[in-house]
Design a protein around this motif. Structure first.
Motif, PDB file in Angstrom:
ATOM      1  N   ASN A 262       0.839  -1.201   0.000  1.00 19.61           N
ATOM      2  CA  ASN A 262       0.000   0.000   0.000  1.00 19.61           C
ATOM      3  C   ASN A 262       0.871   1.245   0.000  1.00 19.61           C
ATOM      4  O   ASN A 262       1.948   1.256   0.588  1.00 19.61           O
ATOM      5  N   PHE A 263       0.359   2.301  -0.625  1.00 17.92           N
ATOM      6  CA  PHE A 263       1.063   3.575  -0.598  1.00 17.92           C
ATOM      7  C   PHE A 263       0.052   4.710  -0.644  1.00 17.92           C
ATOM      8  O   PHE A 263      -1.094   4.516  -1.033  1.00 17.92           O
ATOM      9  N   GLY A 264       0.496   5.892  -0.185  1.00 16.90           N
ATOM     10  CA  GLY A 264      -0.424   7.012  -0.090  1.00 16.90           C
ATOM     11  C   GLY A 264      -1.317   6.872   1.127  1.00 16.90           C
ATOM     12  O   GLY A 264      -0.873   6.522   2.221  1.00 16.90           O
ATOM     13  N   PHE A 265      -2.596   7.134   0.948  1.00 12.95           N
ATOM     14  CA  PHE A 265      -3.582   7.116   2.028  1.00 12.95           C
ATOM     15  C   PHE A 265      -3.501   5.842   2.862  1.00 12.95           C
ATOM     16  O   PHE A 265      -3.531   5.880   4.087  1.00 12.95           O
ATOM     17  N   GLU A 266      -3.386   4.707   2.183  1.00  9.17           N
ATOM     18  CA  GLU A 266      -3.436   3.437   2.906  1.00  9.17           C
ATOM     19  C   GLU A 266      -2.205   3.213   3.787  1.00  9.17           C
ATOM     20  O   GLU A 266      -2.281   2.523   4.799  1.00  9.17           O
TER      21      GLU A 266
ATOM     22  N   CYS B 123      -3.183 -10.472  -3.541  1.00 14.38           N
ATOM     23  CA  CYS B 123      -4.421 -11.085  -3.052  1.00 14.38           C
ATOM     24  C   CYS B 123      -5.521 -10.020  -3.026  1.00 14.38           C
ATOM     25  O   CYS B 123      -5.275  -8.863  -3.344  1.00 14.38           O
ATOM     26  N   GLN B 124      -6.715 -10.398  -2.633  1.00 13.66           N
ATOM     27  CA  GLN B 124      -7.866  -9.522  -2.804  1.00 13.66           C
ATOM     28  C   GLN B 124      -8.094  -8.514  -1.682  1.00 13.66           C
ATOM     29  O   GLN B 124      -8.629  -7.439  -1.923  1.00 13.66           O
ATOM     30  N   TYR B 125      -7.696  -8.844  -0.467  1.00 15.25           N
ATOM     31  CA  TYR B 125      -8.101  -8.035   0.682  1.00 15.25           C
ATOM     32  C   TYR B 125      -6.940  -7.275   1.314  1.00 15.25           C
ATOM     33  O   TYR B 125      -5.796  -7.735   1.305  1.00 15.25           O
ATOM     34  N   VAL B 126      -7.282  -6.133   1.915  1.00 14.84           N
ATOM     35  CA  VAL B 126      -6.345  -5.371   2.735  1.00 14.84           C
ATOM     36  C   VAL B 126      -7.058  -5.038   4.047  1.00 14.84           C
ATOM     37  O   VAL B 126      -8.272  -4.830   4.066  1.00 14.84           O
ATOM     38  N   GLY B 127      -6.299  -5.048   5.133  1.00 15.96           N
ATOM     39  CA  GLY B 127      -6.897  -4.736   6.430  1.00 15.96           C
ATOM     40  C   GLY B 127      -7.873  -5.779   6.923  1.00 15.96           C
ATOM     41  O   GLY B 127      -8.633  -5.536   7.852  1.00 15.96           O
ATOM     42  N   GLY B 128      -7.877  -6.946   6.290  1.00 15.97           N
ATOM     43  CA  GLY B 128      -8.741  -8.027   6.741  1.00 15.97           C
ATOM     44  C   GLY B 128     -10.187  -7.920   6.298  1.00 15.97           C
ATOM     45  O   GLY B 128     -10.948  -8.873   6.449  1.00 15.97           O
ATOM     46  N   GLU B 129     -10.601  -6.783   5.741  1.00 13.83           N
ATOM     47  CA  GLU B 129     -12.016  -6.643   5.402  1.00 13.83           C
ATOM     48  C   GLU B 129     -12.287  -5.798   4.161  1.00 13.83           C
ATOM     49  O   GLU B 129     -13.419  -5.747   3.688  1.00 13.83           O
ATOM     50  N   TYR B 130     -11.275  -5.120   3.615  1.00 14.57           N
ATOM     51  CA  TYR B 130     -11.490  -4.272   2.443  1.00 14.57           C
ATOM     52  C   TYR B 130     -11.004  -4.996   1.187  1.00 14.57           C
ATOM     53  O   TYR B 130      -9.830  -5.314   1.062  1.00 14.57           O
ATOM     54  N   GLN B 131     -11.941  -5.256   0.258  1.00 16.86           N
ATOM     55  CA  GLN B 131     -11.639  -6.028  -0.950  1.00 16.86           C
ATOM     56  C   GLN B 131     -11.126  -5.069  -2.039  1.00 16.86           C
ATOM     57  O   GLN B 131     -11.805  -4.770  -3.013  1.00 16.86           O
ATOM     58  N   CYS B 132      -9.886  -4.658  -1.856  1.00 17.87           N
ATOM     59  CA  CYS B 132      -9.310  -3.638  -2.739  1.00 17.87           C
ATOM     60  C   CYS B 132      -9.045  -4.149  -4.145  1.00 17.87           C
ATOM     61  O   CYS B 132      -9.063  -3.393  -5.108  1.00 17.87           O
ATOM     62  N   ALA B 133      -8.771  -5.456  -4.277  1.00 17.24           N
ATOM     63  CA  ALA B 133      -8.413  -6.034  -5.581  1.00 17.24           C
ATOM     64  C   ALA B 133      -9.273  -7.262  -5.852  1.00 17.24           C
ATOM     65  O   ALA B 133      -8.804  -8.399  -5.789  1.00 17.24           O
ATOM     66  N   PRO B 134     -10.549  -7.064  -6.166  1.00 22.20           N
ATOM     67  CA  PRO B 134     -11.492  -8.183  -6.267  1.00 22.20           C
ATOM     68  C   PRO B 134     -11.179  -9.190  -7.364  1.00 22.20           C
ATOM     69  O   PRO B 134     -11.676 -10.315  -7.329  1.00 22.20           O
ATOM     70  N   ARG B 135     -10.338  -8.814  -8.337  1.00 24.85           N
ATOM     71  CA  ARG B 135     -10.026  -9.741  -9.427  1.00 24.85           C
ATOM     72  C   ARG B 135      -8.677 -10.430  -9.240  1.00 24.85           C
ATOM     73  O   ARG B 135      -8.196 -11.136 -10.128  1.00 24.85           O
ATOM     74  N   ALA B 136      -8.062 -10.230  -8.093  1.00 17.76           N
ATOM     75  CA  ALA B 136      -6.715 -10.761  -7.863  1.00 17.76           C
ATOM     76  C   ALA B 136      -6.723 -12.274  -7.682  1.00 17.76           C
ATOM     77  O   ALA B 136      -7.655 -12.864  -7.139  1.00 17.76           O
ATOM     78  N   SER B 137      -5.653 -12.884  -8.156  1.00 13.46           N
ATOM     79  CA  SER B 137      -5.378 -14.301  -7.929  1.00 13.46           C
ATOM     80  C   SER B 137      -3.902 -14.400  -7.584  1.00 13.46           C
ATOM     81  O   SER B 137      -3.059 -13.788  -8.246  1.00 13.46           O
ATOM     82  N   ASN B 138      -3.572 -15.155  -6.541  1.00  9.50           N
ATOM     83  CA  ASN B 138      -2.188 -15.182  -6.074  1.00  9.50           C
ATOM     84  C   ASN B 138      -1.297 -16.158  -6.834  1.00  9.50           C
ATOM     85  O   ASN B 138      -0.181 -16.442  -6.410  1.00  9.50           O
TER      86      ASN B 138
ATOM     87  N   LEU C 167       4.256  -2.912   3.416  1.00 10.54           N
ATOM     88  CA  LEU C 167       4.328  -4.280   2.919  1.00 10.54           C
ATOM     89  C   LEU C 167       3.684  -5.219   3.921  1.00 10.54           C
ATOM     90  O   LEU C 167       4.251  -5.488   4.985  1.00 10.54           O
ATOM     91  N   ASP C 168       2.491  -5.690   3.620  1.00 15.89           N
ATOM     92  CA  ASP C 168       1.771  -6.598   4.520  1.00 15.89           C
ATOM     93  C   ASP C 168       1.740  -6.062   5.947  1.00 15.89           C
ATOM     94  O   ASP C 168       1.936  -6.799   6.915  1.00 15.89           O
ATOM     95  N   GLY C 169       1.527  -4.756   6.079  1.00 17.82           N
ATOM     96  CA  GLY C 169       1.401  -4.148   7.396  1.00 17.82           C
ATOM     97  C   GLY C 169       2.681  -3.581   7.968  1.00 17.82           C
ATOM     98  O   GLY C 169       2.658  -2.918   9.000  1.00 17.82           O
ATOM     99  N   GLU C 170       3.824  -3.810   7.311  1.00 14.32           N
ATOM    100  CA  GLU C 170       5.100  -3.291   7.792  1.00 14.32           C
ATOM    101  C   GLU C 170       5.512  -2.104   6.926  1.00 14.32           C
ATOM    102  O   GLU C 170       5.492  -2.190   5.694  1.00 14.32           O
ATOM    103  N   LEU C 171       5.891  -1.002   7.555  1.00 12.49           N
ATOM    104  CA  LEU C 171       6.171   0.242   6.841  1.00 12.49           C
ATOM    105  C   LEU C 171       7.661   0.435   6.589  1.00 12.49           C
ATOM    106  O   LEU C 171       8.493   0.186   7.465  1.00 12.49           O
ATOM    107  N   PHE C 172       7.982   0.892   5.360  1.00 16.55           N
ATOM    108  CA  PHE C 172       9.361   1.162   4.986  1.00 16.55           C
ATOM    109  C   PHE C 172       9.419   2.531   4.299  1.00 16.55           C
ATOM    110  O   PHE C 172       8.690   2.770   3.345  1.00 16.55           O
ATOM    111  N   PRO C 173      10.292   3.439   4.774  1.00 16.90           N
ATOM    112  CA  PRO C 173      10.421   4.748   4.144  1.00 16.90           C
ATOM    113  C   PRO C 173      11.315   4.698   2.915  1.00 16.90           C
ATOM    114  O   PRO C 173      12.171   3.825   2.787  1.00 16.90           O
ATOM    115  N   GLY C 174      11.113   5.653   2.008  1.00 18.73           N
ATOM    116  CA  GLY C 174      11.966   5.734   0.823  1.00 18.73           C
ATOM    117  C   GLY C 174      11.437   6.753  -0.164  1.00 18.73           C
ATOM    118  O   GLY C 174      10.368   7.340   0.028  1.00 18.73           O
TER     119      GLY C 174
END
Length: 199
Positions: A37-41, A99-114, A174-181
């Motif tokens: 995630n980047f920006g708002f998320e 994958c399809q979900y972020v935050g455990g409940e928001y389906q940000c990428a409904p067409r995703a397949s891993n 990245l999967d809940g872990e933040l990295f600056p750059g």
């Protein structure tokens, strides 16, 4: 197919499970199985991590409310497979998903397949707070791609690479872990790890 969390916590179910090769997102020397995630998320994630450490309930939802007041515009340039997607120097939010979900409940990428060798990129350009609040229920349920009116401010692509540039710096989540750059290259590694599906 949906698998309850209890199946993944059961040693018996995992020992009887099937192995499946899945894709992984690579960002330099770091990796992500689910989503970047980047920006708002990223601001949501940062605040949610803080609230979670404090033992607060619904940290992700509360993180969203906080970010609405502090992070509606981020100066990040987004390029997907060599095509620059920014309509202005700013974005509201972006998700590069495996994958399809972020935050455990928001389906940000409904067409995703891993396991399809593709990154699902969802990019939302700046909009008003009121418009954003009206979009959230659709974003949560994975219906945001089905609303024609949203196409004026939403880009959704299936790509192999996403490049992010932020001259004043940013945090990539990245999967809940933040990295600056200031510069990140997100690539997909096809069917790189074995994932056990519980039986």
């Amino acid at each position: 197919k949906y698998y309850p969390q209890s199946d993944f916590r059961s040693v018996e179910a995992l020992l009887r499970g099937e192995k499946q090769a899945i894709d992984v997102l690579q960002i330099g020397d770091r990796y992500s199985v689910n989503v970047c995630n980047f920006g708002f998320e990223s601001l949501v994630c940062s605040r949610a991590n803080y609230l979670s450490a404090k033992g607060a309930k619904w940290p992700y939802r509360r993180g969203i409310l906080w970010a609405v007041l502090h992070g509606m515009r981020s100066r990040i340039s987004v390029t997907a497979d060599g095509e620059k997607l920014n309509k202005s120097p700013y974005i509201l939010l972006g998700t590069a998903a495996n994958c399809q979900y972020v935050g455990g409940e928001y389906q940000c990428a409904p067409r995703a397949s891993n396991d399809d060798g593709l990154i699902e990129l969802c990019l939302v350009h700046p909009i008003s707070i009121f418009r954003f609040i009206s979009v959230l229920p659709y974003y949560r349920n994975g219906k945001h791609l089905d609303v024609p009116a949203y196409r004026s401010f939403l880009d959704y692509r299936q790509v192999k690479q996403v490049v992010l540039d932020a001259p004043k710096g940013m945090e990539l989540c990245l999967d809940g872990e933040l990295f600056p750059g200031t510069h990140f290259e997100i690539n997909i590694l096809e069917k790189t790890i074995q994932f056990i599906i519980p039986q």
